[in-house]
Design a protein around this motif. Structure first.
Motif, mmCIF file in Angstrom:
data_model
loop_
_atom_site.group_PDB
_atom_site.id
_atom_site.type_symbol
_atom_site.label_atom_id
_atom_site.label_comp_id
_atom_site.label_asym_id
_atom_site.label_seq_id
_atom_site.Cartn_x
_atom_site.Cartn_y
_atom_site.Cartn_z
ATOM 1 N N GLY A 449 20.946 18.333 -23.427
ATOM 2 C CA GLY A 449 19.424 17.685 -24.290
ATOM 3 C C GLY A 449 19.142 16.541 -24.221
ATOM 4 N N MET A 450 19.803 15.007 -24.057
ATOM 5 C CA MET A 450 19.490 14.070 -24.532
ATOM 6 C C MET A 450 18.605 13.214 -23.998
ATOM 7 N N ASN A 451 17.176 12.951 -24.897
ATOM 8 C CA ASN A 451 15.863 12.964 -25.383
ATOM 9 C C ASN A 451 15.090 13.904 -24.530
ATOM 10 N N ASN A 452 15.654 15.099 -24.066
ATOM 11 C CA ASN A 452 15.189 16.132 -23.876
ATOM 12 C C ASN A 452 15.111 18.004 -24.542
ATOM 13 N N SER A 453 15.014 17.547 -25.462
ATOM 14 C CA SER A 453 15.176 19.388 -26.581
ATOM 15 C C SER A 453 13.936 19.720 -27.572
ATOM 16 N N PHE A 454 13.678 20.054 -26.447
ATOM 17 C CA PHE A 454 11.967 20.989 -27.289
ATOM 18 C C PHE A 454 12.411 21.080 -28.574
ATOM 19 N N ILE A 455 13.369 21.508 -29.439
ATOM 20 C CA ILE A 455 13.541 22.038 -30.726
ATOM 21 C C ILE A 455 13.510 20.223 -31.543
ATOM 22 N N LEU A 456 14.751 19.233 -30.868
ATOM 23 C CA LEU A 456 14.749 18.573 -31.996
ATOM 24 C C LEU A 456 13.021 17.272 -31.725
ATOM 25 N N ASP A 457 12.572 17.688 -30.440
ATOM 26 C CA ASP A 457 11.424 16.394 -30.321
ATOM 27 C C ASP A 457 10.111 17.365 -31.473
ATOM 28 N N LYS A 458 10.213 18.487 -32.012
ATOM 29 C CA LYS A 458 9.247 19.463 -32.951
ATOM 30 C C LYS A 458 9.816 18.438 -34.121
ATOM 31 N N ILE A 459 10.866 19.175 -34.734
ATOM 32 C CA ILE A 459 11.385 18.380 -35.576
ATOM 33 C C ILE A 459 11.452 17.147 -36.240
ATOM 34 N N ALA A 460 11.224 15.665 -34.831
ATOM 35 C CA ALA A 460 11.043 14.676 -35.151
ATOM 36 C C ALA A 460 9.928 14.271 -35.332
ATOM 37 N N VAL A 461 8.034 15.125 -34.790
ATOM 38 C CA VAL A 461 7.376 15.071 -35.432
ATOM 39 C C VAL A 461 7.133 16.045 -36.846
ATOM 40 N N LYS A 462 7.922 16.903 -37.201
ATOM 41 C CA LYS A 462 7.708 17.479 -38.278
ATOM 42 C C LYS A 462 7.956 16.372 -39.455
ATOM 43 N N GLN A 463 9.598 15.407 -39.219
ATOM 44 C CA GLN A 463 9.572 14.208 -39.620
ATOM 45 C C GLN A 463 9.269 13.294 -40.123
ATOM 46 N N GLY A 464 8.439 13.480 -40.011
ATOM 47 C CA GLY A 464 7.235 12.347 -39.233
ATOM 48 C C GLY A 464 7.331 10.778 -38.641
ATOM 49 N N TYR A 465 8.954 11.137 -37.490
ATOM 50 C CA TYR A 465 9.312 10.270 -36.725
ATOM 51 C C TYR A 465 8.245 9.129 -36.215
ATOM 52 N N ASP A 466 8.548 7.959 -36.194
ATOM 53 C CA ASP A 466 7.403 7.061 -35.391
ATOM 54 C C ASP A 466 7.518 7.185 -33.916
ATOM 55 N N ASP A 467 9.327 7.042 -33.126
ATOM 56 C CA ASP A 467 9.458 7.530 -31.998
ATOM 57 C C ASP A 467 10.358 8.951 -32.372
ATOM 58 N N LYS A 468 9.868 9.768 -31.176
ATOM 59 C CA LYS A 468 10.505 10.743 -30.961
ATOM 60 C C LYS A 468 12.511 10.557 -31.669
ATOM 61 N N ARG A 469 12.119 9.468 -30.184
ATOM 62 C CA ARG A 469 13.998 9.590 -29.983
ATOM 63 C C ARG A 469 14.636 9.204 -30.951
ATOM 64 N N MET A 470 13.916 8.398 -32.466
ATOM 65 C CA MET A 470 14.361 8.378 -33.617
ATOM 66 C C MET A 470 15.846 9.664 -34.009
ATOM 67 N N ILE A 471 15.276 10.386 -33.888
ATOM 68 C CA ILE A 471 15.993 12.498 -34.213
ATOM 69 C C ILE A 471 17.187 12.244 -33.134
ATOM 70 N N TYR A 472 17.514 11.381 -31.907
ATOM 71 C CA TYR A 472 18.793 11.999 -30.924
ATOM 72 C C TYR A 472 19.517 10.191 -32.134
ATOM 73 N N ASP A 473 19.249 9.455 -32.805
ATOM 74 C CA ASP A 473 20.236 8.349 -33.445
ATOM 75 C C ASP A 473 20.159 9.139 -34.229
ATOM 76 N N GLU A 474 20.026 10.636 -35.392
ATOM 77 C CA GLU A 474 19.630 11.082 -36.310
ATOM 78 C C GLU A 474 21.666 11.482 -36.139
ATOM 79 N N LEU A 475 21.289 12.430 -34.521
ATOM 80 C CA LEU A 475 21.677 13.386 -34.235
ATOM 81 C C LEU A 475 23.232 12.900 -33.623
#
Length: 515
Positions: A449-475
């Motif tokens: 699911g690297m850069n391809n996770s439905f749920i992590l992308d949803k969390i990224a939006v919820k957390q207000g990330y400008d770029d969804k890929r930042m959630i994968y850096d946090e992971l």
């Protein structure tokens, strides 16, 4: 001579013909003895042995204690019972020098105090404690911290599931059907669920948390009364411990961390003894320390570390009007507005209430019996749970766990993690996305699911990330933190909890090492 171990290392499973002895509490030892010819390993409990003369003394002393106990106040707990037993024991004996003359044996029934030497005193006090307060003939396996399950079929068919060595045959026996029946009666009374021919089934929890299911009837259990005991871990296994064992890896654990911290609903699914509850308990420190938790179970198995935790247990005994089932307790929990609801196991109509809870904004964590996400969805949408397929996306994620024999070793692995995207009419069903899978050949977990996770992308939006890929850096950062705990051998559940909560409160400044 067997090799002595004070603590068992996991690599003993690689010894072709082991002969290992280890203590499980004075004066009991366990001998794991391999057979060269058959390669079978036997589990031999080594405990004191009473001679014929000592057995006679033991019976006289036991009768004396039981007779005197009738005039005493009923003890309120185990500690008081042990004190009373030792007091009555001391009133029934007279400790002599090295040996009591054998001639005394013929006069024991007429003696006020039974003569004992020190060795006899030590042995008999052990057996009194074992038989009155402990678990009788199976006391050695109840004490053994390396056991998961105890299975008894009839008088002498006692088997165990060892955490390292797998299923083993034991040398333990109840001796007679009468002894086994007496033990089952006593056990049933201890947990408030008396057993009889009219009510031949026990399902409950012992005072130490061990779960027991027993069948008291040769009509139902043709080989004689039988029972299964599932040992309770006093301190749950931690996530770094599960990473070290290979059940999951750092990325999968980090993924769980992000989902639980952001109130996603997760089912821990698998077959019996696949490690569902172990994984659930290990993951609970990922939830904020300030969260309000409710747990609903048939038998107490989950133990959230959060302070605001309400534990609800079903009541199945008594008149129908006084019984309280999982369905009822889930409705009670919903009215209390918890952040997270944990359901010990979803089996029936309570599943619909759990999905209602998800729809109203509560995160629901539950264990479930299904060996794949497809079978999980089939069970959820079929009888008796009957969740409409269009509601399936209220469940965010499913972990599939399995117990696997691989290259002669008994392993527990999270074999897949699947996200639930939702019902798609054009596809004719519920769409899922696999984000992790286990490679059986190499015993490795793969992150699909690297850069391809439905749920992590949803969390990224919820957390207000400008770029969804930042959630994968946090992971990746959290995976490093968890892997460092493994490297530093920080495996204690509560130490791990404190580090996770420290990171949630202060970021990298809240952890005791550099990443």
């Amino acid at each position: 001579m067997p090799d002595f171990f004070a603590k068992l290392p996991r690599d003993i499973v690689d010894i072709p013909v082991p002969s290992i002895i280890y203590p499980v509490g004075d004066p009991i030892f366990i001998h794991l003895k391999g057979d060269k010819a058959t390669r079978e390993i036997r589990y031999i409990a080594v405990e004191p042995v009473l001679s014929l003369e000592e057995q006679k003394k033991y019976r006289v002393i036991m009768d004396s204690i039981l007779e005197k106990a009738a005039d005493e106040i009923v003890p309120e707990n185990e500690e008081q019972l042990r004190k009373l037993m030792m007091s009555l024991f001391n009133d029934s004996i007279q400790v002599e020098g090295k040996f009591a003359p054998t001639s005394f044996l013929d006069k024991l029934l007429g003696e006020k105090a039974v003569p004992l030497n020190q060795e006899e005193f030590d042995k008999i006090s052990y057996f009194l404690d074992r038989d009155i307060i402990g678990q009788g003939p199976i006391e050695p396996v109840v004490r053994d911290p390396y056991l998961e399950d105890i299975h008894s079929i009839g008088v002498s068919g006692i088997f165990i599931v060892h955490k390292i060595m797998g299923m083993l045959t034991t040398n333990l026996t109840f001796g007679t059907q009468e002894n086994l029946s007496r033990w089952l009666h006593t056990t049933g009374e201890r947990i408030g669920r008396p057993v009889s021919d009219a009510r031949p089934i026990i399902d409950g929890t012992l005072p130490d948390g061990t779960r027991i299911n027993a069948i008291y009837s040769t009509d139902i259990s043709r080989k004689g009364s039988s029972f299964t005991m599932r040992k309770f871990m006093e301190i749950p296994a931690s996530i770094p411990q599960l990473i070290k064992w290979g059940s999951i890896d750092g990325n999968m654990a980090s993924y769980l961390w992000l989902l639980l911290e952001n109130q996603m609903s997760i089912f821990f699914s698998g077959e019996t003894a696949s490690g569902k509850t172990t994984m659930l308990n290990a993951a609970l420190p990922f939830i904020s320390s300030k969260a309000k938790m409710y747990s609903v179970e048939n038998t107490a198995e989950v133990a959230p570390p959060q302070a605001a935790w309400q534990q609800l247990i079903t009541r199945e005994d008594g008149p129908k009007e006084s019984q309280v089932d999982t369905f009822t307790l889930l409705k009670v929990a919903l009215r209390s507005r918890p952040n997270y609801i944990i359901v010990g196991e979803i089996r029936g109509e309570e599943g619909a209430v759990a999905f209602q809870a998800m729809q109203t904004g509560h995160a629901v964590l539950a264990t479930f019996h299904a060996s794949s996400v497809r079978k999980l969805l089939q069970r959820l949408t079929g009888e008796p749970i009957n969740i409409p397929p269009t509601f399936a996306d209220n469940l965010n994620c499913a972990l599939i766990l399995q117990a696997i024999y691989r290259k002669g070793k008994y392993l527990r692995r999270c074999t897949s993690v699947d996200e639930i995207e939702g019902y798609l009419e054009e596809a004719g069903g519920v769409i899922t996305r696999g984000v992790f899978e286990w490679d059986f050949t190499n015993d490795r977990h793969r992150f699909r699911g690297m850069n391809n996770s439905f749920i992590l992308d949803k969390i990224a939006v919820k957390q207000g990330y400008d770029d969804k890929r930042m959630i994968y850096d946090e992971l990746a950062l959290r995976a490093k933190i968890l892997n460092r705990m493994v490297e530093e051998n920080i495996l204690d559940y509560y130490k791990v909890r404190d580090i996770i909560w420290g990171y949630q409160a202060k970021g990298l400044d809240g952890i005791p090492f550099e990443v």
